[in-house]
Design a protein around this motif. Structure first.
Motif, PDB file in Angstrom:
ATOM      1  N   ASN A 240       4.130   3.806  -3.186  1.00 43.47           N
ATOM      2  CA  ASN A 240       4.115   5.140  -3.800  1.00 43.47           C
ATOM      3  C   ASN A 240       3.504   6.187  -2.864  1.00 43.47           C
ATOM      4  N   TYR A 241       3.545   5.910  -1.582  1.00 48.25           N
ATOM      5  CA  TYR A 241       2.940   6.807  -0.601  1.00 48.25           C
ATOM      6  C   TYR A 241       3.858   7.992  -0.349  1.00 48.25           C
TER       7      TYR A 241
ATOM      8  N   GLU B 169       2.155  14.254   0.267  1.00 47.28           N
ATOM      9  CA  GLU B 169       0.923  14.877  -0.210  1.00 47.28           C
ATOM     10  C   GLU B 169      -0.290  14.034   0.191  1.00 47.28           C
ATOM     11  N   GLN B 170      -0.180  12.700  -0.010  1.00 49.53           N
ATOM     12  CA  GLN B 170      -1.285  11.822   0.369  1.00 49.53           C
ATOM     13  C   GLN B 170      -1.514  11.847   1.881  1.00 49.53           C
ATOM     14  N   PHE B 171      -0.420  11.842   2.630  1.00 47.03           N
ATOM     15  CA  PHE B 171      -0.533  11.834   4.081  1.00 47.03           C
ATOM     16  C   PHE B 171      -1.139  13.140   4.598  1.00 47.03           C
TER      17      PHE B 171
ATOM     18  N   SER C 254      -3.119  15.292   2.990  1.00 45.94           N
ATOM     19  CA  SER C 254      -4.510  15.497   2.586  1.00 45.94           C
ATOM     20  C   SER C 254      -5.475  14.558   3.301  1.00 45.94           C
TER      21      SER C 254
ATOM     22  N   LYS D  50       0.826  -1.213   0.000  1.00 50.99           N
ATOM     23  CA  LYS D  50       0.000   0.000   0.000  1.00 50.99           C
ATOM     24  C   LYS D  50       0.859   1.261   0.000  1.00 50.99           C
ATOM     25  N   TYR D  51       2.083   1.167   0.516  1.00 53.65           N
ATOM     26  CA  TYR D  51       2.882   2.362   0.755  1.00 53.65           C
ATOM     27  C   TYR D  51       4.031   2.546  -0.226  1.00 53.65           C
TER      28      TYR D  51
ATOM     29  N   ASP E 249      -6.152   7.879   6.071  1.00 55.65           N
ATOM     30  CA  ASP E 249      -6.013   6.797   5.104  1.00 55.65           C
ATOM     31  C   ASP E 249      -4.700   6.039   5.256  1.00 55.65           C
TER      32      ASP E 249
END
Length: 253
Positions: free
Chosen positions: A217-218, A221-223, A225, A214-215, A229
């Motif tokens: 390409n984490y 920015e994802q974290f 926003s 899951k991570y 999640d």
């Protein structure tokens, strides 16, 4: 003496400590007192997110990303970093120490502190422990087992490649049988693990490796926003062959 970070080429002079900010080095007991102000699940989520973002899949250490994370979580610390541009606050060894101590002494379900966004004292106090002559392994250890439990953060951090960090625990479990004494009290580490967690190492560690996908390409920015999640919920495992009881053990253990 400045240290060259393996793989990235960045030069790190020293870790930012509480002593550098306040003029007084904190003790291991004071670090624990600060740690106890936070719920254990909050600490584990923060340390996990920092580890993924800074040391997840890339061998390179992104200093600019590091400084942005410091600004978000430890707003008092950037001034100390600016005074020493080669200083860092977050590094894998300190993340392991903070997370491991939260697990070892927890669970702590107390109310969150009034200012939840500022963890400067926590992480700089943790860095103090690496600046002492003894390090974070000896002060206040009540037993040999407690002392042994503290060594993970001192040794495990050196394994840079994520594949090594993921596979090493399972290899250790599978090889522990060779350490069982021929005489005296016998023990079976895999059986002890399954008794405590409700799942066997053969089930648990492949699931951990699968969850890590899951991570890949984490990023920040994802974290930023949607930080909620970042965590894995019960539904993540719904397509596995595990029983509801096993899934319950995994998601609450």
């Amino acid at each position: 003496m400045p240290i060259q970070h393996k793989g990235s080429g960045i030069i790190v002079e020293t870790y930012l400590t509480y002593e550098q900010l306040s003029g007084r080095r904190s003790t291991f007991s004071e670090f624990h007192a600060e740690l106890s102000r936070y719920p254990s699940d909050v600490i584990l989520r923060v340390c996990s997110a920092l580890d993924i973002l800074l040391f997840g899949w890339s061998p390179r250490f992104d200093k600019s990303l590091h400084d942005r994370l410091v600004q978000m979580l430890c707003p008092v610390a950037p001034e100390g970093i600016k005074r020493g541009p080669l200083k860092v606050l977050f590094h894998r060894q300190v993340l392991l120490l903070v997370a491991k101590e939260a697990l070892r002494t927890g669970p702590n379900t107390g109310p969150q502190p009034s200012v939840t966004s500022d963890m400067t004292r926590l992480f700089t106090m943790a860095n103090d422990q690496f600046a002492t002559d003894k390090g974070p392994t000896e002060e206040g250890a009540a037993s040999t087992m407690e002392l042994i439990s503290r060594f993970m953060s001192v040794s495990e951090f050196q394994f840079a490649h994520p594949a090594i960090r993921l596979s090493r625990p399972f290899v250790m479990f599978s090889k522990f049988a060779e350490l069982v004494p021929e005489e005296g009290k016998q023990f079976n580490i895999p059986e002890m693990f399954e008794k405590e967690t409700g799942v066997s190492p053969e089930v648990y560690f492949p699931l951990v490796m699968g969850c890590m996908t899951k991570y890949v390409n984490y990023g920040l920015e994802q974290f930023s926003s949607a930080p909620q999640d970042f965590t894995l919920g019960f539904e993540w495992f719904k397509d596995t062959n595990l029983s509801k009881e096993q899934l319950g053990n995994l998601c609450t253990g």
